[in-house]
Design a protein around this motif. Structure first.
Motif, PDB file in Angstrom:
ATOM      1  N   SER A 115      33.637  35.667  45.168  1.00  0.00           N
ATOM      2  CA  SER A 115      34.850  36.267  46.253  1.00  0.00           C
ATOM      3  C   SER A 115      36.153  36.618  45.208  1.00  0.00           C
ATOM      4  N   ASN A 116      36.317  35.164  45.366  1.00  0.00           N
ATOM      5  CA  ASN A 116      38.107  35.136  44.619  1.00  0.00           C
ATOM      6  C   ASN A 116      37.043  34.974  42.493  1.00  0.00           C
ATOM      7  N   ALA A 117      36.778  34.495  41.940  1.00  0.00           N
ATOM      8  CA  ALA A 117      36.264  35.206  40.986  1.00  0.00           C
ATOM      9  C   ALA A 117      35.929  36.954  40.392  1.00  0.00           C
ATOM     10  N   HIS A 118      34.865  36.916  41.549  1.00  0.00           N
ATOM     11  CA  HIS A 118      34.186  38.657  40.342  1.00  0.00           C
ATOM     12  C   HIS A 118      35.091  39.389  41.130  1.00  0.00           C
ATOM     13  N   GLY A 119      35.746  39.160  42.390  1.00  0.00           N
ATOM     14  CA  GLY A 119      37.186  40.145  43.445  1.00  0.00           C
ATOM     15  C   GLY A 119      36.185  40.120  44.879  1.00  0.00           C
ATOM     16  N   LEU A 140      40.953  42.948  52.397  1.00  0.00           N
ATOM     17  CA  LEU A 140      40.825  42.305  51.731  1.00  0.00           C
ATOM     18  C   LEU A 140      40.592  43.198  50.511  1.00  0.00           C
ATOM     19  N   ARG A 141      41.835  43.051  49.246  1.00  0.00           N
ATOM     20  CA  ARG A 141      41.181  43.863  47.956  1.00  0.00           C
ATOM     21  C   ARG A 141      41.654  42.765  47.245  1.00  0.00           C
ATOM     22  N   GLN A 142      40.821  41.554  46.544  1.00  0.00           N
ATOM     23  CA  GLN A 142      41.252  40.566  45.235  1.00  0.00           C
ATOM     24  C   GLN A 142      40.102  41.687  44.255  1.00  0.00           C
ATOM     25  N   PRO A 143      41.565  41.691  43.695  1.00  0.00           N
ATOM     26  CA  PRO A 143      40.524  42.033  41.163  1.00  0.00           C
ATOM     27  C   PRO A 143      39.313  41.165  41.163  1.00  0.00           C
ATOM     28  N   SER A 144      38.895  41.284  40.017  1.00  0.00           N
ATOM     29  CA  SER A 144      38.341  40.442  39.896  1.00  0.00           C
ATOM     30  C   SER A 144      39.347  40.083  38.470  1.00  0.00           C
TER      31      SER A 144
END
Length: 403
Positions: A173-177, A188-192
């Motif tokens: 989820s960190n790596a691909h968002g 949480l909005r983590q971009p890829s």
């Protein structure tokens, strides 16, 4: 195409890119071609235009620049599709003990999902929304709702200032968002960190270039050209198969051809294939995005954990690129080596060798060792197991009601 001197991507270069002031991106651009030659046609990705029964299949077109000129192109594999292929490749390495990347992948933390009565086990690598996927959120962990567990809540509360909880629960989820879109607050909005797509430059650049001609379809029954059934006879045949027949087929059943019997005369009802002068796969790994992440420790620990994520992402790219399967009627080959560049800032760049699975495995192994040396690195293949809500499986059907 001019030849450039290239060098392998080293671990030191990868680590430097994950450090403040490092490279902005690594890019990989590969020219592809129809397997049968330039005369071959390919099937782009299909999308639906409209809703419900009135929806029609269409292709997604996009402008691109070729030799300084704007040209019409079509999407053969979207950014979402490419991300799914990278995740699937990593998931396969994680499951298969004989896979060359299994030794490094078995250390990666993951969320597993299994429904009672099913032998299938899914992971957050398989699910489209990764740690925040609806199947996971609806399930239970240790007999408690997943959303009420301490580890899952900590991951949902993670922020770029401290991503440790998500890093140790669902690093994909960190790596691909990830976008925890259904949460009431603190989404949480983590971009890829990596984006990729395959586009085909249309051979026809005329005014009708984005209106593909229809494609013929037919079926030949070697036993009989036609089966004339009454409604009652068709229903009786269907009833014997109803437990294994989709609801959509049962609802529209009115003639033998819908039971797979008899000829279907040739017709031009399907959307056609396209011809392309160029097919290009483009991939970007954004170190600038990775450098937004911190992990609650020292600056060197931040660099180490980012480097682990970068190496994991590159491994997904290398494994996915090795399997050039897109879809039926879209058979492609590589027309040359990927052009891989590492940004050197201020308009400079370093030409790199292609990132092979062997190189990516070595980089990830070195990243593990570095993270263990400088930080509180806890990747030991830990699994957060989720039991799916049985209601979801009981109410599932194979047909998409909007398709």
């Amino acid at each position: 195409m001019p030849q450039h001197h290239t060098t392998p991507l080293t671990f030191e270069a990868l680590k430097a890119s994950c450090s403040p002031g490092g490279a902005s991106v690594l890019t990989s651009v590969c020219r592809l071609a129809p397997a049968v030659g330039p005369h071959g046609t390919v099937a782009p990705a299909k999308y639906l235009s409209g809703k419900g029964s009135s929806a029609t299949p269409v292709y997604a077109y996009t402008p691109t620049v070729v030799d300084g000129t704007v040209a019409n192109a079509v999407i053969l594999s979207s950014k979402q599709d490419q991300a799914h292929r990278r995740q699937t490749a990593l998931s396969a390495a994680m499951r298969d003990e004989h896979h060359p990347a299994h030794a490094v992948m078995k250390r990666v933390p993951r969320i597993t999902l299994q429904y009672e009565g099913s032998d299938e086990v899914y992971t957050d690598f398989d699910l489209p929304h990764r740690f925040s996927d609806g199947h996971i959120r609806a399930g239970r962990h240790d007999s408690k709702p997943v959303t009420a567990t301490e580890a899952y809540r900590a991951a949902r509360d993670a922020t770029p200032r401290n991503m440790t909880a998500l890093f140790n629960l669902s690093p994909i989820s960190n790596a691909h968002g990830a976008w925890d879109a259904s949460r009431r607050s603190n989404q949480l909005r983590q971009p890829s960190t990596m984006v990729s797509e395959i586009v085909g430059v249309l051979a026809d650049q005329g005014e009708h270039s984005m209106k593909p001609l229809p494609r013929g379809a037919a079926r030949v029954d070697p036993i009989t050209a036609s089966v004339q059934l009454t409604a009652a006879e068709a229903k009786a045949i269907a009833d014997r198969q109803k437990n294994e027949m989709s609801e959509k087929t049962l609802k529209k059943l009115s003639k033998a051809s819908e039971l797979g019997l008899g000829h279907i005369p040739p017709s031009l009802e399907s959307i056609g294939l396209v011809s392309c002068t160029e097919i290009i796969r483009s991939t970007v790994l954004s170190f600038a995005t990775l450098r937004q992440l911190r992990f609650g420790g020292s600056g060197e620990q931040d660099i180490a954990f980012r480097t682990v994520l970068a190496a994991l992402t590159l491994l997904g790219m290398a494994l996915s690129d090795d399997e050039l399967y897109i879809r039926a009627n879209c058979h492609l080959i590589e027309a040359g080596e990927p052009e891989v560049k590492l940004d050197g800032r201020y308009g400079r760049s370093t030409q790199l060798d292609p990132v092979t699975p062997e190189l990516a495995i070595d980089l990830l192994s070195q990243a593990y060792a570095y993270a263990e040396q400088v930080g509180d690195f806890k990747w030991n293949g830990q699994v957060f197991d989720v039991v799916g809500d049985p209601v979801i499986l009981a109410k599932s059907v194979a047909d998409d009601p909007d398709a």
